[in-house]
Write an enzyme that holds these catalytic residues in place. Structure first.
Site, PDB file in Angstrom:
ATOM      1  N   HIS A 189      -5.958  -0.995   6.240  1.00 59.36           N
ATOM      2  CA  HIS A 189      -7.110  -1.460   5.455  1.00 59.36           C
ATOM      3  C   HIS A 189      -7.878  -2.599   6.148  1.00 59.36           C
ATOM      4  CE1 HIS A 189      -5.963   1.348   2.489  1.00 59.36           C
ATOM      5  NE2 HIS A 189      -5.106   0.621   1.792  1.00 59.36           N
TER       6      HIS A 189
ATOM      7  N   GLU B   3      -8.823   7.308  -3.391  1.00 55.10           N
ATOM      8  CA  GLU B   3      -9.673   6.579  -2.449  1.00 55.10           C
ATOM      9  C   GLU B   3     -10.488   7.555  -1.612  1.00 55.10           C
ATOM     10  OE1 GLU B   3      -6.830   3.894  -0.325  1.00 55.10           O
ATOM     11  OE2 GLU B   3      -5.560   4.591  -1.948  1.00 55.10           O
TER      12      GLU B   3
ATOM     13  N   HIS C  93     -10.307   0.554  -3.842  1.00 53.30           N
ATOM     14  CA  HIS C  93      -8.872   0.789  -4.053  1.00 53.30           C
ATOM     15  C   HIS C  93      -8.461   0.525  -5.506  1.00 53.30           C
ATOM     16  CE1 HIS C  93      -4.540   0.698  -3.260  1.00 53.30           C
ATOM     17  NE2 HIS C  93      -4.760   1.057  -2.012  1.00 53.30           N
TER      18      HIS C  93
END
Ligand code: BGC
Length: 347
Positions: free
Chosen positions: A107, A312, A177
Site C-alpha cells: 500500500h 478494493e 480500503h
C-alpha cells in the site's frame, strides 16, 4: 443536503484533522477525514428506514493512528497492494521503494497516502475534493505526483473519483480500503453476507501474497463467486490460495472494461445490498483476515477476523513486475483518471 466541517483532533506534530459530514435527508450520511482521506462512517438505511453505519472505523483519531496497519477506510497510494521486494524497473531505471510488509512494499510503503494529511475543499453540498502532492522520491517512487480524490454523495451511494498527474514517469495504483459490514459495523462476522464478484479469473499468489504472474480461472476453486455465495461458505476450504492468505485476500480479474459492476454484497438479515461499480481492471477481496480483536471500533465493539470485508477496486498487485498485467505506468502529460461507485439498495 448538507456539508459540515468540524475538528477531529490533531496529529502528533500538532496538525489539525478535519472531519467532513455529507448528508442527504432520509438518505445516506458520509463522514470523511482529512487524515488519510478516511471514510470514517457511512450511514445507510435499510428497507424499514433503520440506519446503521456500514463501514468499520474509529471514534477518534487516536484509533486510526493506533491501527494504521489495518488501513481502515483510507485512501491507498501510491501503489495499492504489494510490490515484490519493494522493487521495480521503469524505462531501464531500477527503483527500490519502502518495504513495510515482510520485505515487500504494501500500500505504498510505511508512510503511504493513508497516513497523509490531505487538503480538503468542499465542491458543493454533495461533494468533497481532497488533494495531495507527493514529492519526487516519496517512499522511493519517482516523479512528483499531484493527486485529487473526490467523494460525491449520490442519492443512494458514493462515487469516488481519482485523478493524478506526474512530472516524471512513475507507477500508480489507487484505491479505498473501507471494510463493509451491511448489518452494521461491530455487529459480528460478515460470513452470512452473500457475495457475487463479476470475474472468471484471478491472479494467484505465492505464500507471501505476491502474484505468481499467472491468471487462473476461478471455476472449481473456492474463489468462484460468479453466483451468489455466502462469504463463509468456502472460507475454511483447505485450498492453498486461502491457506496462504488466511481467507480471501485475492485480486479478481474483472470481466469487461469501462464502468461496470464488479461486485454485489448483500446482508440477508437486513436486506441491505451494496453494488460496486468501477472502471478498474481488478478487485481485491480481503476478508479482514488480520483483524485480531485488538482494536475497538466506533460503536464500542472489538473487530475480529471476518467482521468486515474490503472490496478494493484497483490495478493488479505487483503489476510493474508483470509485463502481461495491465500497465500502471503514468507519464508526464497523461491524466490518471478512474472512478468507483458504491450503490446501496435493499432486497
Ligand atoms: C491486502 C492485505 C493486507 C490488508 C491490510 C489488503 O488490501 O490485500 O494483504 O493485509 O490490505 O489491511
Amino acid at each position: 443536503m448538507a456539508l459540515i466541517a468540524e475538528p477531529f483532533g490533531a496529529l502528533p506534530d500538532g496538525s489539525p484533522v478535519i472531519r467532513y459530514t455529507l448528508s442527504r435527508p432520509g438518505g445516506l450520511t458520509l463522514r470523511v477525514l482529512t487524515y488519510g482521506g478516511i471514510v470514517q462512517s457511512l450511514e445507510v438505511p435499510d428497507a424499514r428506514g433503520r440506519v446503521v453505519n456500514v463501514v468499520l472505523g474509529f471514534a477518534s483519531l487516536h484509533g486510526y493512528l493506533a491501527a494504521g496497519d489495518a488501513y481502515f477506510g483510507c485512501l491507498v497510494g501510491r501503489f495499492a497492494n504489494r510490490l515484490a521486494g519493494g522493487r521495480f524497473s521503469l524505462d531501464g531505471e531500477n527503483y527500490a521503494v519502502d518495504v513495510n510488509a515482510g520485505g515487500n512494499c504494501l500500500h505504498g510503503g510505511s508512510t503511504g497516502f493513508d497516513k497523509r494529511l490531505w487538503s480538503a475543499e468542499p465542491f458543493n453540498d454533495n461533494e468533497l475534493r481532497l488533494t495531495l502532492t507527493s514529492p519526487d522520491g516519496d517512499q522511493g517512487f519517482p516523479g512528483r505526483l499531484n493527486v485529487e480524490v473526490t467523494y460525491c454523495l449520490l442519492e443512494s451511494g458514493v462515487r469516488i473519483g481519482y485523478r493524478a498527474t506526474t512530472d516524471a514517469p512513475t507507477v500508480i495504483n489507487l484505491t479505498n480500503h473501507s471494510y463493509f459490514n451491511l448489518a452494521g459495523e461491530g455487529s459480528g462476522s460478515v460470513e452470512a453476507h452473500t457475495l457475487v464478484i463479476d470475474a472468471d479469473e484471478f491472479t494467484p499468489v505465492s505464500r507471501d501474497l505476491i502474484p505468481t504472474g499467472e491468471v487462473a480461472v476461478v471455476a472449481g476453486t473456492p474463489l468462484d463467486l460468479r453466483r451468489k455465495t455466502a462469504v463463509g461458505a468456502h472460507l475454511r476450504d483447505p485450498h492453498r490460495q486461502l491457506l496462504a492468505a488466511r481467507g480471501y485476500d485475492h485480486n479478481y480479474v474483472l470481466r469487461g472494461t469501462g464502468l461496470r459492476r464488479a461486485a454485489r454484497l448483500a446482508d440477508p438479515t437486513t436486506g441491505r445490498v451494496l453494488e460496486v461499480l468501477t472502471d478498474q481492471p481488478g478487485l481485491q477481496l480481503y476478508t479482514g483476515n488480520f483483524l485480531d480483536g485488538s482494536h475497538v471500533g466506533i460503536g464500542g465493539r472489538a473487530y475480529r477476523q471476518g467482521d468486515g470485508l474490503a472490496l478494493e477496486t484497483q490495478h493488479f498487485p505487483d503489476s510493474p513486475n508483470h509485463p502481461a498485467f495491465p500497465s500502471t505506468v503514468l507519464r508526464p502529460g497523461q491524466l490518471f483518471a478512474t472512478s468507483t461507485t458504491w450503490l446501496f439498495h435493499t432486497d
